[in-house]
Design a protein around this motif. Structure first.
Motif, PDB file in Angstrom:
ATOM      1  N   LEU A  25      -4.595 -27.511  10.615  1.00 61.41           N
ATOM      2  CA  LEU A  25      -4.435 -28.752   9.860  1.00 61.41           C
ATOM      3  C   LEU A  25      -5.786 -29.281   9.370  1.00 61.41           C
ATOM      4  N   GLY A  26      -6.831 -29.035  10.146  1.00 57.27           N
ATOM      5  CA  GLY A  26      -8.181 -29.376   9.686  1.00 57.27           C
ATOM      6  C   GLY A  26      -8.558 -28.565   8.460  1.00 57.27           C
ATOM      7  N   ALA A  27      -8.195 -27.287   8.467  1.00 55.45           N
ATOM      8  CA  ALA A  27      -8.445 -26.435   7.296  1.00 55.45           C
ATOM      9  C   ALA A  27      -7.646 -26.944   6.102  1.00 55.45           C
ATOM     10  N   ALA A  28      -6.425 -27.399   6.347  1.00 54.63           N
ATOM     11  CA  ALA A  28      -5.597 -27.950   5.269  1.00 54.63           C
ATOM     12  C   ALA A  28      -6.240 -29.206   4.683  1.00 54.63           C
ATOM     13  N   ALA A  29      -6.828 -30.025   5.540  1.00 56.77           N
ATOM     14  CA  ALA A  29      -7.498 -31.240   5.063  1.00 56.77           C
ATOM     15  C   ALA A  29      -8.681 -30.895   4.173  1.00 56.77           C
ATOM     16  N   VAL A  30      -9.438 -29.866   4.556  1.00 57.00           N
ATOM     17  CA  VAL A  30     -10.557 -29.414   3.724  1.00 57.00           C
ATOM     18  C   VAL A  30     -10.030 -28.886   2.395  1.00 57.00           C
ATOM     19  N   ALA A  31      -8.917 -28.149   2.438  1.00 55.84           N
ATOM     20  CA  ALA A  31      -8.336 -27.574   1.227  1.00 55.84           C
ATOM     21  C   ALA A  31      -7.887 -28.644   0.234  1.00 55.84           C
ATOM     22  N   GLU A  32      -7.577 -29.842   0.733  1.00 60.62           N
ATOM     23  CA  GLU A  32      -7.179 -30.938  -0.167  1.00 60.62           C
ATOM     24  C   GLU A  32      -8.243 -31.203  -1.227  1.00 60.62           C
ATOM     25  N   GLY A  33      -9.502 -30.981  -0.886  1.00 55.56           N
ATOM     26  CA  GLY A  33     -10.590 -31.235  -1.819  1.00 55.56           C
ATOM     27  C   GLY A  33     -10.991 -30.038  -2.657  1.00 55.56           C
ATOM     28  N   VAL A  34     -10.233 -28.963  -2.589  1.00 49.85           N
ATOM     29  CA  VAL A  34     -10.548 -27.738  -3.330  1.00 49.85           C
ATOM     30  C   VAL A  34      -9.535 -27.594  -4.464  1.00 49.85           C
ATOM     31  N   PRO A  35      -9.955 -27.836  -5.705  1.00 51.29           N
ATOM     32  CA  PRO A  35      -9.004 -27.799  -6.826  1.00 51.29           C
ATOM     33  C   PRO A  35      -8.261 -26.469  -6.972  1.00 51.29           C
ATOM     34  N   ASP A  36      -8.894 -25.358  -6.621  1.00 47.98           N
ATOM     35  CA  ASP A  36      -8.248 -24.057  -6.764  1.00 47.98           C
ATOM     36  C   ASP A  36      -7.198 -23.786  -5.693  1.00 47.98           C
ATOM     37  N   CYS A  37      -7.159 -24.600  -4.654  1.00 52.12           N
ATOM     38  CA  CYS A  37      -6.121 -24.470  -3.619  1.00 52.12           C
ATOM     39  C   CYS A  37      -4.967 -25.372  -4.025  1.00 52.12           C
ATOM     40  N   GLU A  38      -3.870 -24.751  -4.396  1.00 47.79           N
ATOM     41  CA  GLU A  38      -2.722 -25.495  -4.894  1.00 47.79           C
ATOM     42  C   GLU A  38      -1.724 -25.834  -3.799  1.00 47.79           C
ATOM     43  N   LYS A  39      -1.773 -25.084  -2.698  1.00 45.42           N
ATOM     44  CA  LYS A  39      -0.833 -25.324  -1.608  1.00 45.42           C
ATOM     45  C   LYS A  39      -1.402 -24.727  -0.332  1.00 45.42           C
ATOM     46  N   TYR A  40      -1.332 -25.482   0.752  1.00 47.71           N
ATOM     47  CA  TYR A  40      -1.743 -24.999   2.069  1.00 47.71           C
ATOM     48  C   TYR A  40      -0.855 -25.720   3.072  1.00 47.71           C
ATOM     49  N   ILE A  41       0.200 -25.058   3.493  1.00 45.21           N
ATOM     50  CA  ILE A  41       1.201 -25.666   4.358  1.00 45.21           C
ATOM     51  C   ILE A  41       1.148 -25.004   5.733  1.00 45.21           C
ATOM     52  N   VAL A  42       1.085 -25.804   6.772  1.00 50.39           N
ATOM     53  CA  VAL A  42       1.112 -25.317   8.150  1.00 50.39           C
ATOM     54  C   VAL A  42       2.473 -25.685   8.738  1.00 50.39           C
ATOM     55  N   SER A  43       3.167 -24.692   9.291  1.00 49.76           N
ATOM     56  CA  SER A  43       4.494 -24.908   9.875  1.00 49.76           C
ATOM     57  C   SER A  43       4.570 -24.260  11.244  1.00 49.76           C
ATOM     58  N   ILE A  44       5.427 -24.830  12.092  1.00 49.62           N
ATOM     59  CA  ILE A  44       5.684 -24.199  13.388  1.00 49.62           C
ATOM     60  C   ILE A  44       7.121 -23.691  13.403  1.00 49.62           C
ATOM     61  N   SER A  45       7.366 -22.745  14.278  1.00 48.87           N
ATOM     62  CA  SER A  45       8.680 -22.128  14.393  1.00 48.87           C
ATOM     63  C   SER A  45       9.502 -22.831  15.468  1.00 48.87           C
ATOM     64  N   ASP A  46      10.774 -23.055  15.177  1.00 53.97           N
ATOM     65  CA  ASP A  46      11.686 -23.604  16.178  1.00 53.97           C
ATOM     66  C   ASP A  46      12.216 -22.528  17.118  1.00 53.97           C
ATOM     67  N   THR A  47      12.032 -21.255  16.743  1.00 59.74           N
ATOM     68  CA  THR A  47      12.580 -20.161  17.553  1.00 59.74           C
ATOM     69  C   THR A  47      11.520 -19.336  18.265  1.00 59.74           C
ATOM     70  N   GLU A  48      10.271 -19.458  17.847  1.00 58.09           N
ATOM     71  CA  GLU A  48       9.173 -18.728  18.482  1.00 58.09           C
ATOM     72  C   GLU A  48       8.123 -19.752  18.917  1.00 58.09           C
ATOM     73  N   PRO A  49       8.024 -20.067  20.195  1.00 56.52           N
ATOM     74  CA  PRO A  49       7.185 -21.173  20.647  1.00 56.52           C
ATOM     75  C   PRO A  49       5.688 -21.005  20.395  1.00 56.52           C
ATOM     76  N   ASP A  50       5.229 -19.803  20.162  1.00 59.38           N
ATOM     77  CA  ASP A  50       3.797 -19.593  19.927  1.00 59.38           C
ATOM     78  C   ASP A  50       3.483 -19.282  18.467  1.00 59.38           C
ATOM     79  N   ALA A  51       4.489 -19.314  17.591  1.00 56.33           N
ATOM     80  CA  ALA A  51       4.299 -18.924  16.193  1.00 56.33           C
ATOM     81  C   ALA A  51       3.939 -20.105  15.307  1.00 56.33           C
ATOM     82  N   ILE A  52       2.996 -19.853  14.398  1.00 56.40           N
ATOM     83  CA  ILE A  52       2.566 -20.820  13.393  1.00 56.40           C
ATOM     84  C   ILE A  52       2.526 -20.070  12.066  1.00 56.40           C
ATOM     85  N   TRP A  53       3.075 -20.675  11.032  1.00 53.30           N
ATOM     86  CA  TRP A  53       3.058 -20.081   9.705  1.00 53.30           C
ATOM     87  C   TRP A  53       2.154 -20.901   8.799  1.00 53.30           C
TER      88      TRP A  53
END
Length: 100
Positions: A25-53
């Motif tokens: 999420l810190g990386a996503a916050a930095v990406a907010e200021g980068v015009p060439d980054c159009e999307k940076y979404i961090v998600s967690i899995s409801d079925t895999e407790p250690d997975a992050i997308w």
């Protein structure tokens, strides 16, 4: 349209998911200021407790690579590495849809 994207699945070491999410999420916050980054979404899995997308869309592959060469990115990667048990990634080429 010649966009560049990545879908990345991080598997955190047991008990480290939330700490790794905070780093990403810190990386996503930095990406907010980068015009060439159009999307940076961090998600967690409801079925895999250690997975992050992370789903990223960039204006082009060069912009994505340039972001990895930035000192802030290198520091985030170094901080995250001890928390990661595995990484699976897929390079994608977004062609359209809502949000692009």
């Amino acid at each position: 349209m010649s966009k560049f994207g990545m879908n990345v699945k991080f598997t955190a070491k047991a008990g480290q998911r939330d700490a790794l999410v905070q780093i990403l999420l810190g990386a996503a916050a930095v990406a907010e200021g980068v015009p060439d980054c159009e999307k940076y979404i961090v998600s967690i899995s409801d079925t895999e407790p250690d997975a992050i997308w992370v789903n990223e869309v960039w204006s082009n592959a060069e912009a994505h690579q340039a972001s990895l060469d930035q000192e802030a990115s290198k520091a985030s990667i170094q901080q995250a590495m001890p928390l990661i048990a595995g990484v699976e990634s897929c390079q994608i080429r977004p062609v359209g849809g809502k949000g692009l």
